[in-house]
Design an enzyme around this catalytic site. Structure first.
Site: not given
Ligand code: HPA
Length: 247
Positions: A24, A47, A91, A214
């Site tokens: 990303g 960009r 990705r 996470d």
């Molecule tokens: N939500 C969406 N995208 C993400 C998240 C999330 O909690 N954590 C890492 N990418």
């Protein structure tokens, strides 16, 4: 008239390898080029969406950022597939886990990607579309992940249009992580479904692999150093997969 350069990619088809890795973050595209590719050349910077093409163990491969969210990856993957002759897009991102079977730093590989987005409405289908990855890319990727001894899971992702959800006052069953988790969805990210739909429409190949940054149920988080090292493992997995796809 050739359809390139496009408004978003100032390059020619020759500038790209058949396989493009898409993190990303543009800085991560630069990081991969600096640390893993030989003779990397900057092929796009419109960009600040850095794109590089170079060689990984003798295999020509490209890496270009996707930006965040389905509109962004939708634009870049559409142009790469349809105007720049790219065959495979992988990705490489991060995701928030919603399954108790998954731990932070694990890799989740999207066999399918559910979504709360309206992206598919453009196709005017008389029903809903099931966005799926390329089986060929998935097979090579999982074989490689096993060889590397990585902890990985294959299943459904949720590509969400929102990172922040207004869940105030919602019964627990309607909280997105709970509702999608109940259906066996592994993790939430924000891009895979659009990538898979663009690949399907173009007759090309796509795969989304994410490291779990996470955990939305247990609250477990990664440190910056853990994120960096697990991202490096995933990058090597993606590069080795790209190399095998060229054979
Ligand atoms: N939500 C969406 N995208 C993400 C998240 C999330 O909690 N954590 C890492 N990418």
């Amino acid at each position: 008239m050739a359809n390139y350069p496009t408004p978003h990619i100032d390059a020619t088809p020759d500038d790209f390898a058949p396989t493009v890795l898409m993190p990303g973050d543009p800085l991560r595209a630069g990081f991969i080029a600096d640390n893993f590719l030989q003779n990397a050349k900057l092929v796009n910077n419109v960009r600040g969406i850095q794109g590089y093409t170079g060689f990984y163990e003798g295999c020509r491969v490209s890496v270009m950022a996707s930006g965040m969210g389905m509109p962004s990856i939708g634009i870049y993957s559409y142009e790469l597939f349809n105007f720049f002759g790219v065959d495979n897009i992988m990705r490489i991102g991060s995701a928030g886990a919603i399954s108790e079977k998954i731990r932070v730093r694990d890799i989740v590989i999207g066999m399918g990607a559910c979504t709360n987005s309206d992206y598919a409405s453009q196709y005017h289908l008389p029903g809903s579309f099931a966005p799926i990855c390329s089986y060929g890319m998935l097979k090579v990727c999982t074989e490689t992940a096993s060889e590397m001894g990585l902890r990985y899971h294959v299943g459904n992702l949720l590509s969400s249009d929102t990172f922040y959800n207004d869940v105030e006052g919602l019964p627990e069953a309607f909280i997105p992580s709970k509702a999608w988790g109940k259906m066996g969805v592994m993790a939430i990210e924000m891009e895979a479904a659009a990538l898979y739909m663009n690949a399907a429409r173009a007759g090309k190949n796509a795969l989304a692999i994410c490291t779990v940054s996470d955990h939305l149920i247990t609250g477990e988080e990664t440190t910056a150093e853990e994120r960096r090292s697990s991202f490096t493992d995933m990058m090597e997995l993606a590069l080795k997969t790209a190399k095998k796809l060229e054979k």
